[in-house]
Design a protein around this motif. Structure first.
Motif, PDB file in Angstrom:
ATOM      1  N   THR A   1       1.899  -8.427   6.574  1.00  0.00           N
ATOM      2  CA  THR A   1       0.947  -9.518   6.385  1.00  0.00           C
ATOM      3  C   THR A   1       1.490 -10.482   5.343  1.00  0.00           C
ATOM      4  O   THR A   1       2.392 -10.135   4.576  1.00  0.00           O
ATOM      5  CB  THR A   1      -0.404  -8.985   5.871  1.00  0.00           C
ATOM      6  N   GLN A   2       0.902 -11.668   5.293  1.00  0.00           N
ATOM      7  CA  GLN A   2       1.245 -12.615   4.239  1.00  0.00           C
ATOM      8  C   GLN A   2      -0.043 -13.228   3.728  1.00  0.00           C
ATOM      9  O   GLN A   2      -0.850 -13.729   4.516  1.00  0.00           O
ATOM     10  CB  GLN A   2       2.185 -13.685   4.768  1.00  0.00           C
ATOM     11  N   CYS A   3      -0.216 -13.155   2.429  1.00  0.00           N
ATOM     12  CA  CYS A   3      -1.471 -13.638   1.848  1.00  0.00           C
ATOM     13  C   CYS A   3      -1.393 -15.140   1.596  1.00  0.00           C
ATOM     14  O   CYS A   3      -0.425 -15.620   1.019  1.00  0.00           O
ATOM     15  CB  CYS A   3      -1.755 -12.889   0.548  1.00  0.00           C
ATOM     16  N   SER A   4      -2.436 -15.842   2.012  1.00  0.00           N
ATOM     17  CA  SER A   4      -2.438 -17.293   1.830  1.00  0.00           C
ATOM     18  C   SER A   4      -2.768 -17.671   0.389  1.00  0.00           C
ATOM     19  O   SER A   4      -2.595 -18.808  -0.013  1.00  0.00           O
ATOM     20  CB  SER A   4      -3.454 -17.943   2.779  1.00  0.00           C
TER      21      SER A   4
ATOM     22  N   GLU B   1      -8.335  -3.591   9.592  1.00  0.00           N
ATOM     23  CA  GLU B   1      -7.970  -4.895  10.157  1.00  0.00           C
ATOM     24  C   GLU B   1      -6.718  -4.762  11.002  1.00  0.00           C
ATOM     25  O   GLU B   1      -5.868  -3.912  10.739  1.00  0.00           O
ATOM     26  CB  GLU B   1      -7.724  -5.900   9.012  1.00  0.00           C
ATOM     27  N   ASN B   2      -6.616  -5.628  12.000  1.00  0.00           N
ATOM     28  CA  ASN B   2      -5.464  -5.630  12.898  1.00  0.00           C
ATOM     29  C   ASN B   2      -4.472  -6.679  12.396  1.00  0.00           C
ATOM     30  O   ASN B   2      -4.819  -7.847  12.231  1.00  0.00           O
ATOM     31  CB  ASN B   2      -5.942  -5.959  14.315  1.00  0.00           C
ATOM     32  N   ILE B   3      -3.232  -6.256  12.132  1.00  0.00           N
ATOM     33  CA  ILE B   3      -2.231  -7.145  11.532  1.00  0.00           C
ATOM     34  C   ILE B   3      -1.932  -8.359  12.416  1.00  0.00           C
ATOM     35  O   ILE B   3      -1.656  -9.444  11.913  1.00  0.00           O
ATOM     36  CB  ILE B   3      -0.943  -6.371  11.168  1.00  0.00           C
ATOM     37  N   ILE B   4      -1.998  -8.185  13.724  1.00  0.00           N
ATOM     38  CA  ILE B   4      -1.710  -9.312  14.620  1.00  0.00           C
ATOM     39  C   ILE B   4      -2.785 -10.387  14.441  1.00  0.00           C
ATOM     40  O   ILE B   4      -2.492 -11.569  14.313  1.00  0.00           O
ATOM     41  CB  ILE B   4      -1.601  -8.837  16.087  1.00  0.00           C
ATOM     42  N   GLU B   5      -4.033  -9.939  14.355  1.00  0.00           N
ATOM     43  CA  GLU B   5      -5.136 -10.883  14.143  1.00  0.00           C
ATOM     44  C   GLU B   5      -5.044 -11.517  12.748  1.00  0.00           C
ATOM     45  O   GLU B   5      -5.286 -12.712  12.588  1.00  0.00           O
ATOM     46  CB  GLU B   5      -6.478 -10.168  14.327  1.00  0.00           C
TER      47      GLU B   5
ATOM     48  N   GLN C   1       0.810  -1.213   0.000  1.00  0.00           N
ATOM     49  CA  GLN C   1       0.000   0.000   0.000  1.00  0.00           C
ATOM     50  C   GLN C   1       0.848   1.271   0.000  1.00  0.00           C
ATOM     51  O   GLN C   1       0.723   2.101  -0.887  1.00  0.00           O
ATOM     52  CB  GLN C   1      -0.922   0.005   1.219  1.00  0.00           C
ATOM     53  N   CYS C   2       1.717   1.427   1.001  1.00  0.00           N
ATOM     54  CA  CYS C   2       2.474   2.687   1.101  1.00  0.00           C
ATOM     55  C   CYS C   2       3.816   2.616   0.378  1.00  0.00           C
ATOM     56  O   CYS C   2       4.492   3.632   0.244  1.00  0.00           O
ATOM     57  CB  CYS C   2       2.660   3.101   2.558  1.00  0.00           C
ATOM     58  N   ARG C   3       4.177   1.412  -0.109  1.00  0.00           N
ATOM     59  CA  ARG C   3       5.405   1.211  -0.900  1.00  0.00           C
ATOM     60  C   ARG C   3       6.679   1.554  -0.139  1.00  0.00           C
ATOM     61  O   ARG C   3       7.703   1.850  -0.738  1.00  0.00           O
ATOM     62  CB  ARG C   3       5.383   2.034  -2.204  1.00  0.00           C
ATOM     63  N   GLN C   4       6.612   1.546   1.175  1.00  0.00           N
ATOM     64  CA  GLN C   4       7.802   1.887   1.972  1.00  0.00           C
ATOM     65  C   GLN C   4       8.497   0.614   2.431  1.00  0.00           C
ATOM     66  O   GLN C   4       7.849  -0.324   2.896  1.00  0.00           O
ATOM     67  CB  GLN C   4       7.410   2.740   3.182  1.00  0.00           C
ATOM     68  N   LYS C   5       9.824   0.627   2.283  1.00  0.00           N
ATOM     69  CA  LYS C   5      10.611  -0.535   2.704  1.00  0.00           C
ATOM     70  C   LYS C   5      11.090  -0.268   4.126  1.00  0.00           C
ATOM     71  O   LYS C   5      12.133   0.341   4.339  1.00  0.00           O
ATOM     72  CB  LYS C   5      11.791  -0.728   1.746  1.00  0.00           C
TER      73      LYS C   5
ATOM     74  N   CYS D   1      -1.092   0.527   7.392  1.00  0.00           N
ATOM     75  CA  CYS D   1      -1.898   0.553   6.169  1.00  0.00           C
ATOM     76  C   CYS D   1      -3.081  -0.400   6.293  1.00  0.00           C
ATOM     77  O   CYS D   1      -4.201  -0.062   5.901  1.00  0.00           O
ATOM     78  CB  CYS D   1      -1.063   0.178   4.950  1.00  0.00           C
ATOM     79  N   LEU D   2      -2.834  -1.589   6.862  1.00  0.00           N
ATOM     80  CA  LEU D   2      -3.914  -2.571   7.002  1.00  0.00           C
ATOM     81  C   LEU D   2      -5.049  -2.013   7.864  1.00  0.00           C
ATOM     82  O   LEU D   2      -6.218  -2.218   7.576  1.00  0.00           O
ATOM     83  CB  LEU D   2      -3.369  -3.873   7.612  1.00  0.00           C
TER      84      LEU D   2
END
Ligand SMILES: [Zn+2]
Ligand SMILES: [Zn+2]
Ligand SMILES: [Zn+2]
Length: 220
Positions: free
Chosen positions: A125-128, A148-152, A115-119, A141-142
């Motif tokens: 997150t990791q998409c299944s 959404e909460n990244i931890i969840e 989303q923000c393109r920042q390294k 960003c998430l």
């Protein structure tokens, strides 16, 4: 997502509604390419210009290309709304991947957020489904963009699907592919209007339901 080509008036209206940009009756939305002085790369700017002003710009600088941009109409379906996520515990913004209030950029160990393109350092997150860089988002960003909460999301590791795979990504690149104008962060506007994220605001305020013989009506 359903889309159809529309004229500038409707697009400007859509864009203005979404981006909170002030508009004037005599102005139209133009995508202006202003070449950088030392670079051949053209940087597009989205500008609200009167036709007169646009002509003036063309005269002043012959290399400035002014193109009227026709956007697709921003519409979503109930199915798109079903793709929206949620959180149980609120995520605290501007903390993960930060030190003393500054983002931790890292060329080697950082991972680019789709989303923000920042390294930067910090959780991603990791998409299944796509399993690649497309599904990597930073926690902020998430939360801001998708509520959404990244931890969840990471706890649901095996089942979490990224916004791109769900067809609801609102990053400028994905929006561009759909023929939609880039959207500035309208998070505070979304919150003010009772939506938990940019995606919730965009989708829920642009739901179109299909009635009868292909007629479309906009729900308010
Ligand atoms: Zn990000
Ligand atoms: Zn994905
Ligand atoms: Zn995207």
């Amino acid at each position: 997502m359903r889309m159809g080509k529309v004229g500038y008036a409707q697009c400007v209206e859509e864009y203005v509604t979404a981006a909170n940009v002030e508009t004037r009756k005599d102005c139209r939305l133009f995508l202006v390419y202003i070449p950088r002085s030392k670079s051949v790369r053209k940087v597009p700017h989205l500008l609200m210009l009167s036709t007169k002003k646009m002509k003036e710009m063309e005269k002043i600088d012959g290399s400035t290309i002014v193109k009227e941009q026709k956007w697709n109409l921003e519409t979503y379906t109930e199915d798109d709304a079903k793709q929206l996520g949620d959180y149980k515990i609120p995520w605290i913004l501007f903390r993960d991947g930060y030190e003393n209030g500054r983002r931790l950029y890292d060329k080697f160990n950082g991972r680019t957020c789709h989303q923000c393109r920042q390294k930067t350092l910090g959780l991603r997150t990791q998409c299944s489904r796509c399993k690649g860089s497309t599904g990597m988002l930073c926690g902020d960003c998430l939360y801001i963009r998708y509520g959404e909460n990244i931890i969840e999301a990471n706890e649901n590791g095996k089942s979490w699907i990224c916004p791109v795979c769900r067809g609801i990504c609102n990053c400028s690149k994905c929006r561009n592919k759909k023929g939609l104008p880039p959207i500035p962060c309208i998070y505070s506007k979304a919150l003010r209007n009772g939506y938990k994220s940019v995606a919730h605001y965009l989708i829920k305020t642009h739901i179109v339901s299909i009635s009868g013989e292909g007629e479309t009506t906009k729900k308010v």
